[in-house]
Design a protein around this motif. Sequence first.
Motif, PDB file in Angstrom:
ATOM      1  N   THR A 182      64.597  27.826 -34.208  1.00 40.16           N
ATOM      2  CA  THR A 182      65.023  28.989 -33.438  1.00 40.16           C
ATOM      3  C   THR A 182      64.652  28.779 -31.971  1.00 40.16           C
ATOM      4  O   THR A 182      63.886  27.867 -31.630  1.00 40.16           O
ATOM      5  CB  THR A 182      64.348  30.263 -33.957  1.00 40.16           C
ATOM      6  OG1 THR A 182      62.923  30.147 -33.719  1.00 40.16           O
ATOM      7  CG2 THR A 182      64.591  30.453 -35.447  1.00 40.16           C
ATOM      8  N   ILE A 183      65.186  29.617 -31.105  1.00 41.70           N
ATOM      9  CA  ILE A 183      64.862  29.514 -29.673  1.00 41.70           C
ATOM     10  C   ILE A 183      63.364  29.689 -29.459  1.00 41.70           C
ATOM     11  O   ILE A 183      62.735  28.971 -28.670  1.00 41.70           O
ATOM     12  CB  ILE A 183      65.651  30.567 -28.864  1.00 41.70           C
ATOM     13  CG1 ILE A 183      67.147  30.259 -28.923  1.00 41.70           C
ATOM     14  CG2 ILE A 183      65.165  30.605 -27.411  1.00 41.70           C
ATOM     15  CD1 ILE A 183      68.023  31.285 -28.239  1.00 41.70           C
ATOM     16  N   THR A 184      62.774  30.640 -30.183  1.00 42.21           N
ATOM     17  CA  THR A 184      61.327  30.866 -30.074  1.00 42.21           C
ATOM     18  C   THR A 184      60.545  29.631 -30.493  1.00 42.21           C
ATOM     19  O   THR A 184      59.579  29.236 -29.837  1.00 42.21           O
ATOM     20  CB  THR A 184      60.912  32.066 -30.947  1.00 42.21           C
ATOM     21  OG1 THR A 184      61.603  33.236 -30.509  1.00 42.21           O
ATOM     22  CG2 THR A 184      59.404  32.303 -30.863  1.00 42.21           C
ATOM     23  N   LEU A 189      57.370  24.751 -29.326  1.00 43.65           N
ATOM     24  CA  LEU A 189      57.198  23.304 -29.434  1.00 43.65           C
ATOM     25  C   LEU A 189      57.108  22.666 -28.052  1.00 43.65           C
ATOM     26  O   LEU A 189      56.271  21.782 -27.817  1.00 43.65           O
ATOM     27  CB  LEU A 189      58.358  22.697 -30.231  1.00 43.65           C
ATOM     28  CG  LEU A 189      58.312  21.175 -30.430  1.00 43.65           C
ATOM     29  CD1 LEU A 189      57.052  20.770 -31.186  1.00 43.65           C
ATOM     30  CD2 LEU A 189      59.560  20.708 -31.187  1.00 43.65           C
ATOM     31  N   THR A 190      57.953  23.111 -27.128  1.00 47.19           N
ATOM     32  CA  THR A 190      57.909  22.590 -25.759  1.00 47.19           C
ATOM     33  C   THR A 190      56.562  22.872 -25.121  1.00 47.19           C
ATOM     34  O   THR A 190      55.956  21.996 -24.469  1.00 47.19           O
ATOM     35  CB  THR A 190      59.036  23.212 -24.909  1.00 47.19           C
ATOM     36  OG1 THR A 190      60.303  22.872 -25.481  1.00 47.19           O
ATOM     37  CG2 THR A 190      58.982  22.701 -23.471  1.00 47.19           C
ATOM     38  N   THR A 347      55.347  25.691 -39.418  1.00 47.67           N
ATOM     39  CA  THR A 347      56.748  25.894 -39.777  1.00 47.67           C
ATOM     40  C   THR A 347      57.652  24.927 -39.025  1.00 47.67           C
ATOM     41  O   THR A 347      58.586  24.342 -39.596  1.00 47.67           O
ATOM     42  CB  THR A 347      57.181  27.344 -39.476  1.00 47.67           C
ATOM     43  OG1 THR A 347      56.401  28.247 -40.263  1.00 47.67           O
ATOM     44  CG2 THR A 347      58.653  27.550 -39.780  1.00 47.67           C
ATOM     45  N   ILE A 348      57.376  24.726 -37.739  1.00 50.68           N
ATOM     46  CA  ILE A 348      58.148  23.776 -36.931  1.00 50.68           C
ATOM     47  C   ILE A 348      58.017  22.371 -37.496  1.00 50.68           C
ATOM     48  O   ILE A 348      58.999  21.631 -37.623  1.00 50.68           O
ATOM     49  CB  ILE A 348      57.672  23.824 -35.464  1.00 50.68           C
ATOM     50  CG1 ILE A 348      58.079  25.150 -34.815  1.00 50.68           C
ATOM     51  CG2 ILE A 348      58.230  22.642 -34.674  1.00 50.68           C
ATOM     52  CD1 ILE A 348      57.437  25.391 -33.464  1.00 50.68           C
TER      53      ILE A 348
END
Length: 372
Positions: A182-184, A189-190, A347-348
């Motif tokens: 997702t965008i979030t 992550l970034t 989750t990522i």
Amino acid sequence: MKTKQFKISEVLQWQPQKEIDPLKINELTVDANYSYPFYGQATLNNGIISFETLTPKVLNNTDGKPTILIHSNNQNIVYLETPFYLKDGHGATSVLQSEKLNEKNALYIITCIKKVITKKFAYNDKATKIALKNTYIELPITDNEEIYYQYMEERIRELEEERIRELSAYLTASGLNNYRLTITEKNLLTNFISGNITFHSFKITDIFTVKNTHSILKNEVVLNSGSSPYVTASEGKNSILSYISYNKELIEEGNSIMIGGKTLVITYQPNDYYSNDSHNLALYIHDKRGRTEKAQLFMVTALYKSLKPLYTWGDSISKKKIQNDYVSLPVDYNNNLDFNTMEQLITIQEKLAIKSIVKWKDKIINTPKKCI
């Protein structure tokens, strides 16, 4: 399919090897633009302990030939196609090659070897080079009674295709084929990669209650099969050796973290379990908001990163020593533990792992079957 018994020494040839004392890695390290896997008798990560850049004089398999490693202590078998470094084990690892070896037939041969040696050998009856050379394995043969390498390769390809179809169906049915971030999640992550997430160093005992586990030796539980995990300080299968039924007064509370005292293997144990050694430590987080599987999986990684540089086999962790140890974890704007960030990062990682599996699956499916 006709088969025949062959000595391993008739199928594979033992190669000379160069072994390294791990304590000498620093003095062997060189400044170069390459790195190669460092193998030990481990069961995780295909036996790879780390990647190192060491002097060429300690490098094995410089031509990157197909190679099989058999570890004598635990009968673990590894396949590789790269140059590699090998941990000192007093010759406890067999390095095997053959001009006819490739990835596909090697997987078949490894299965045949493992089928025999896991029954024939044990830690106290090791799979030494001499013993292995005189060990027989059963392989398919042609009408001329020669080893049927083509059949082995075709059989492995068939099994891969079958498993990939099953994997594809499972991913679709479970919804795991939706691995898009997702965008979030992308923003998180970034921020994590760029170091924009705030971490704070906490005393471990300020976050966890730490206790020694009970000690239940293996010979006490061999015949007591049951439903409760019997956990040891070993790698693989989440450190679960077997499932047993035993004295409930000696069971450890699950939904907690266990640290293998002598080996520093750190795992999250979701269920109540029995432990094999009182040197093992059980960690119970004080804040109940952190008693989720994903938050604790993040903390397992953080603990390992913090503790690994501090302890070795000869200087192992203990309940007394851990009192002075720290762990670095994400915090919110009030410097409180940020369990939500921990869970999202796990989750990522899960999605990225699934993405790599799906891409591998699609690559195999879309690759035309080669004629042998």
